[in-house]
Design an enzyme around this catalytic site. Structure first.
Site, PDB file in Angstrom:
ATOM      1  N   PHE A   1     -38.113 -13.218  30.543  1.00  0.00           N
ATOM      2  CA  PHE A   1     -38.147 -14.744  30.674  1.00  0.00           C
ATOM      3  C   PHE A   1     -39.668 -15.132  30.811  1.00  0.00           C
ATOM      4  O   PHE A   1     -40.302 -14.530  31.591  1.00  0.00           O
ATOM      5  CB  PHE A   1     -37.313 -14.990  31.764  1.00  0.00           C
ATOM      6  CG  PHE A   1     -37.199 -16.564  31.743  1.00  0.00           C
ATOM      7  CD1 PHE A   1     -36.216 -17.171  30.994  1.00  0.00           C
ATOM      8  CD2 PHE A   1     -37.953 -17.630  32.648  1.00  0.00           C
ATOM      9  CE1 PHE A   1     -36.025 -18.670  30.914  1.00  0.00           C
ATOM     10  CE2 PHE A   1     -37.723 -18.819  32.599  1.00  0.00           C
ATOM     11  CZ  PHE A   1     -37.009 -19.505  31.773  1.00  0.00           C
TER      12      PHE A   1
ATOM     13  N   ASP B   1     -36.291  -8.022  37.127  1.00  0.00           N
ATOM     14  CA  ASP B   1     -35.842  -9.462  37.308  1.00  0.00           C
ATOM     15  C   ASP B   1     -34.296  -9.499  36.987  1.00  0.00           C
ATOM     16  O   ASP B   1     -33.780  -9.054  35.959  1.00  0.00           O
ATOM     17  CB  ASP B   1     -36.648 -10.294  36.353  1.00  0.00           C
ATOM     18  CG  ASP B   1     -36.133 -11.691  36.401  1.00  0.00           C
ATOM     19  OD1 ASP B   1     -35.221 -12.081  36.810  1.00  0.00           O
ATOM     20  OD2 ASP B   1     -36.703 -12.655  35.817  1.00  0.00           O
TER      21      ASP B   1
ATOM     22  N   TYR C   1     -29.067 -19.536  41.150  1.00  0.00           N
ATOM     23  CA  TYR C   1     -28.314 -20.657  40.492  1.00  0.00           C
ATOM     24  C   TYR C   1     -27.506 -20.418  39.257  1.00  0.00           C
ATOM     25  O   TYR C   1     -26.937 -21.542  38.786  1.00  0.00           O
ATOM     26  CB  TYR C   1     -29.037 -21.758  40.372  1.00  0.00           C
ATOM     27  CG  TYR C   1     -30.354 -21.648  39.724  1.00  0.00           C
ATOM     28  CD1 TYR C   1     -30.604 -21.351  38.286  1.00  0.00           C
ATOM     29  CD2 TYR C   1     -31.937 -21.435  40.225  1.00  0.00           C
ATOM     30  CE1 TYR C   1     -31.659 -21.297  37.617  1.00  0.00           C
ATOM     31  CE2 TYR C   1     -32.884 -21.091  39.664  1.00  0.00           C
ATOM     32  CZ  TYR C   1     -32.971 -21.180  38.121  1.00  0.00           C
ATOM     33  OH  TYR C   1     -34.291 -20.653  37.602  1.00  0.00           O
ATOM     34  N   LYS C   2     -27.425 -19.228  38.802  1.00  0.00           N
ATOM     35  CA  LYS C   2     -26.940 -18.618  37.801  1.00  0.00           C
ATOM     36  C   LYS C   2     -25.345 -18.325  38.156  1.00  0.00           C
ATOM     37  O   LYS C   2     -24.508 -19.026  38.425  1.00  0.00           O
ATOM     38  CB  LYS C   2     -27.652 -17.933  36.752  1.00  0.00           C
ATOM     39  CG  LYS C   2     -28.891 -18.553  36.308  1.00  0.00           C
ATOM     40  CD  LYS C   2     -29.610 -17.414  35.459  1.00  0.00           C
ATOM     41  CE  LYS C   2     -31.242 -18.035  34.858  1.00  0.00           C
ATOM     42  NZ  LYS C   2     -30.831 -18.925  34.038  1.00  0.00           N
TER      43      LYS C   2
ATOM     44  N   ARG D   1     -25.956 -19.990  23.334  1.00  0.00           N
ATOM     45  CA  ARG D   1     -25.542 -19.067  24.303  1.00  0.00           C
ATOM     46  C   ARG D   1     -24.431 -19.625  24.902  1.00  0.00           C
ATOM     47  O   ARG D   1     -24.309 -20.762  25.280  1.00  0.00           O
ATOM     48  CB  ARG D   1     -26.754 -19.034  25.546  1.00  0.00           C
ATOM     49  CG  ARG D   1     -28.015 -18.706  24.901  1.00  0.00           C
ATOM     50  CD  ARG D   1     -28.846 -18.271  26.320  1.00  0.00           C
ATOM     51  NE  ARG D   1     -28.970 -19.292  27.227  1.00  0.00           N
ATOM     52  CZ  ARG D   1     -29.553 -19.260  28.526  1.00  0.00           C
ATOM     53  NH1 ARG D   1     -30.103 -18.160  28.716  1.00  0.00           N
ATOM     54  NH2 ARG D   1     -29.697 -20.249  29.236  1.00  0.00           N
TER      55      ARG D   1
END
Lengths: 397, 397
Positions: A113, A184, A209-210, A356
């Site tokens: 990312f 990560d 938060y995912k 996605r």
């Protein structure tokens, strides 16, 4: 055996919405509402400053960290919450580079990312000691590991395609040449089984938060392996990481172990909401989550390929090397996603052309997968994405 | 003219409590409850990922920053929210040191809050270029400013005593020798009038959970002067500070102006609560706040000195060089504070011997001041602090 109908009842999904974007922002856990009211009204409102002791605010970053530790194969006391993933990447990388003072190479890949790469670039520029960030193709990471490498900095699951690295294999290769490894876990924690301790990871970071459903901008976590925890120097040496924060000494002395990775005053309301979100993981076995996630993903791929010929699979076909999301390419990906959102299918778009879809068994089942493919088939067969309003860009897609 | 009875109605203070600790953690603004419910249930719950656009989450750090800017004499577009004060200190100092590459001295004082010193120590150790953190007495700061100084890093109002530096004077001296100045406004923002632009400050940072009542661990702010905003290199170069975060480029390019001081994904729930807290400042004139704060502080000092002879004033007697808190020393300060809290007077204690009391006109008036002194007189005259239970230490006092 995990009861997914029970977990599903713990989330609020708006009527008429099929939410396949939990890989970007998890939906609202119903328990978060009452917990937010409690921390705000009872604790802050009622306890005021005393809440730091009476409501346990001061130890919350460790307590919540321990709950996440269970999901990522980390021992108790090895994970602490705070800040954002970007800041936690910086902490881990800064410590790792100091632990390998004679080496100058950081290896990452172009599926990482961007913020991880940006933070590394910023750190390198600050240090001014000629470190090099070597960004290779994901497939070339293993070959890029040699004795020049101070740290490998890798996102386990690619945010665009869901491609998954072999954590144990890369760690073994890195350790064989004396390099440290930073993982990560943004698209791993709560998505796939992770065994940080078993694999021998040195550092790991992640957002909540995912797949962990902590809410927009929820606090991040950092893991430091036991053998480094008392040796790593915190570059971001804030008062909460001090050995005795309330002694108000003028000189920094790092706290014990993972405590030193705390920085500033912890975000109490956000931590309380995240803590409530983690209640949904009680009794959940990550092996069950993985099995169900693969079932849903395979069903999705099969149906999409049969019914939506304009979409090209961008994710690995082999579920063993795929995380918990599936991406398809379409040259007008942005507009297609807008057209899918209109009738209620929420996934997201990542430039240049990836659609996605995240598969999150805690609140998604076969019914949603089949419903999603019906919408996709309809939108694509009618080319209903080809309208001007779907081509206008917003900030986030 | 500010209507303090109207502002007072906007806060929840528990029955039977006199709260003179808003300088440590502001009390709950009543509007924060509904706003938290809204951001959680309607925005996160209802909008899901779309909230980044539809609910304005992405621009919230700038919008809230602009509201704080008004209270600290900063122009629109010069303040942005995020992270903690510790992180913001690091950002400001790292940028400042790079802007003065030939200089090696950072001047601060021993009245600075320790985390500022710790973050500087961590940065210096990371850079490894022989920077020196010179920590002098507050009275010696001015004399310590010479042409070796890269940056002056000062908390305007001393967290222990309330002693206030002369911002304009120190900036003028620093600029005359080419040094940059970073102000920590933790005990200034919402406490006293601040004129960052007028005084010519280069950088400023602050927290929002004290006088701004944003809640425990609420997000911090950073100000960068217009003339530096497009020149400062962000050391913590996260994706939200990138010129185009959603282009997902591999190389960092700093965003325009203050945008580049953003780092990771913003804490949306905390920002919403803070935003609601800032509603209490609408129509409030900082000059009125200052006048009333001085009235209350003077009344407090006068009454305490008349009625509590065991307490020795630790704050400056001259209100012109004092912030919005008053501290008294007592050799058994910790126990005395515990004994004051028992009957409902909440102030706090800072080692080694300071009792702190904050005066916050938005929700504190003469009645509370007189009520506080009555409790103090009673506790001290009866030596009711001299009980074992008041001598046991908790984490936070």
């Amino acid at each position: 055996m995990t009861d997914f109908s029970a977990t599903r009842a713990k989330f609020h999904i708006p009527d008429g919405i099929i939410y396949l974007d939990g890989n970007s922002l998890g939906p609202l856990p119903i328990a978060a509402k009452a917990r937010a009211a409690k921390v705000i009204e009872e604790e802050w409102g009622g306890e005021l400053i005393k809440g730091w002791n009476t409501a346990g605010w001061m130890v919350q970053p460790r307590k919540v960290g321990d709950r996440i530790a269970r999901l990522i194969g980390a021992p108790e006391g090895s994970v602490v919450m705070g800040d954002t993933l970007s800041i936690k990447v910086y902490q881990a990388l800064a410590s790792a580079l100091e632990m390998r003072p004679d080496r100058r190479v950081i290896v990452s890949d172009n599926g990482n990312f961007p913020t991880d790469l940006y933070m590394a670039q910023g750190l390198i520029a600050s240090l001014g000691r000629g470190h090099e960030l070597k960004v290779v193709d994901p497939e070339a990471v293993e070959a890029a590991i040699d004795e020049s490498v101070a740290a490998l900095m890798i996102t386990e699951v690619d945010y665009r395609t869901g491609r998954k690295h072999d954590m144990a294999k890369l760690i073994a290769k890195a350790h064989a040449v004396g390099a440290l490894v930073i993982w990560d876990l943004a698209h791993s924690a709560g998505a796939i089984p992770v065994d940080l301790k078993g694999a021998g990871a040195d550092f790991a970071v992640g957002c909540t938060y995912k797949y962990l459903n902590g809410g927009p901008g929820a606090p991040a976590f950092i893991y430091v392996a036991a053998e480094h925890a008392d040796a790593a120097r915190p570059a971001l040496s804030g008062w909460m990481g001090h050995e005795a924060p309330f002694a108000f000494d003028q000189d920094y002395r790092p706290g014990n172990g993972i405590e030193r990775m705390r920085v500033g005053t912890p975000p109490i309301i956000a931590l309380a909401v995240l803590d409530a979100a983690l209640d949904a993981w009680e009794g959940v076995d990550m092996a069950d989550v993985r099995r169900k996630s693969i079932e849903l993903s395979e069903l999705f791929i099969r149906e999409v390929e049969a019914r939506c010929p304009d979409l090209v699979l961008a994710s690995p076909r082999d579920s063993a090397v795929r995380g918990s999301q599936v991406s398809f390419r379409h040259p007008q990906g942005y507009a297609v996603m807008q057209a899918l959102i209109a009738p209620g299918l929420i996934g997201d778009f990542r430039a240049p052309d990836a659609l996605r879809f995240g598969f999150t068994p805690l609140y998604i089942g076969e019914e949603e997968v089949l419903g999603a493919v019906s919408i996709m088939e309809d939108v694509l067969s009618k080319r209903s994405w080809d309208k001007p309003e779907y081509h206008r860009r917003g900030l986030v897609t």
